[in-house]
Design an enzyme around this catalytic site. Structure first.
Site, PDB file in Angstrom:
ATOM      1  N   GLY A  56      11.493  61.100 -91.345  1.00  0.00           N
ATOM      2  CA  GLY A  56      12.319  60.996 -90.145  1.00  0.00           C
ATOM      3  C   GLY A  56      11.988  61.990 -89.051  1.00  0.00           C
ATOM      4  O   GLY A  56      12.832  62.282 -88.210  1.00  0.00           O
ATOM      5  N   ILE A  67       7.450  45.187 -93.951  1.00  0.00           N
ATOM      6  CA  ILE A  67       7.195  44.144 -92.964  1.00  0.00           C
ATOM      7  C   ILE A  67       8.461  43.294 -92.858  1.00  0.00           C
ATOM      8  O   ILE A  67       9.011  42.850 -93.865  1.00  0.00           O
ATOM      9  CB  ILE A  67       5.976  43.296 -93.371  1.00  0.00           C
ATOM     10  N   HIS A 108       3.066  52.977 -84.301  1.00  0.00           N
ATOM     11  CA  HIS A 108       1.951  52.733 -85.230  1.00  0.00           C
ATOM     12  C   HIS A 108       0.821  53.724 -84.936  1.00  0.00           C
ATOM     13  O   HIS A 108       0.410  53.875 -83.783  1.00  0.00           O
ATOM     14  CB  HIS A 108       1.446  51.299 -85.078  1.00  0.00           C
ATOM     15  N   GLU A 160       2.816  61.272 -81.940  1.00  0.00           N
ATOM     16  CA  GLU A 160       3.870  60.285 -82.234  1.00  0.00           C
ATOM     17  C   GLU A 160       5.222  60.746 -81.698  1.00  0.00           C
ATOM     18  O   GLU A 160       5.940  59.963 -81.057  1.00  0.00           O
ATOM     19  CB  GLU A 160       3.993  60.072 -83.751  1.00  0.00           C
TER      20      GLU A 160
END
Length: 197
Positions: free
Chosen positions: A13, A97, A114, A183
């Site tokens: 997280g 997914i 991603h 990210e």
């Protein structure tokens, strides 16, 4: 009125933490109203609780143990997310997914982080795969993108992306650390951009 953000996680997280910090500093024009995790052991749940954000755990394994299908799991998750009336659903390290029906229900307000450039390495273990290609002399760069989610994995329209160099003496850990730094920045910028458009 503040935009409603739902975040889906599966692990540590750290990207969720970036979103929490940026919503608190009002750099993101929204509020995280709920965090869903696919694992009860995900440390991201502790981060959410520390920020007084409600959490839920929905484990695919629990469904399989009860002889329920992956579609049952997706249907229940979809209903729970929908109950939160989200303006944006963010996959921040969500490792499952999602079904086409889930994706289509939230299409246009479902985004994913991603660790690869658009059209490069799709699917799981993208950092490890990039590093292996680096070791075999096939690449010196990878990247990070945030993109809209469509049923085809990691093929949705990019919102933001940034190249990440793989340095000559990098260990896999070095590369992961550099990618995570990008990210944390990119996911917050992308969420702010989508909510402001």
């Amino acid at each position: 009125m503040s935009k409603r953000i739902v975040v889906l996680i599966s692990g540590n997280g750290s990207n969720l933490q970036s979103l929490i910090d940026k919503t608190k500093s009002h750099e993101i024009p929204g509020t995280i109203v709920h965090v869903f995790s696919s694992k009860s052991t995900a440390y991201g749940l502790e981060r959410a609780k520390a920020a007084s954000i409600p959490t839920s755990v929905l484990s695919l394994k629990t469904y399989k143990d009860k002889h329920l299908t992956r579609e049952d799991f997706n249907k229940d998750l979809s209903a729970l997310v929908s109950d939160q009336k989200p303006d944006l659903v963010v996959l921040a390290g969500w490792m499952l997914i999602l079904s086409e029906s889930f994706v289509n229900q939230f299409r246009g307000k479902l985004i994913n982080l991603h660790p690869s450039m658009p059209g490069d390495i799709e699917g799981a273990n993208a950092i490890e795969r990039a590093y292996q290609e680096f070791l075999s002399g096939k690449r010196t760069k990878t990247g990070v993108m945030v993109h809209y989610v469509i049923p085809e994995v990691d093929k949705g329209e990019p919102i933001l992306f940034e190249k990440v160099d793989i340095l000559p003496n990098d260990s896999l850990n070095d590369l992961e650390t550099r990618i995570h730094t990008v990210e944390h920045k990119l996911i917050s910028l992308a969420v702010a951009k989508v909510l402001s458009d």
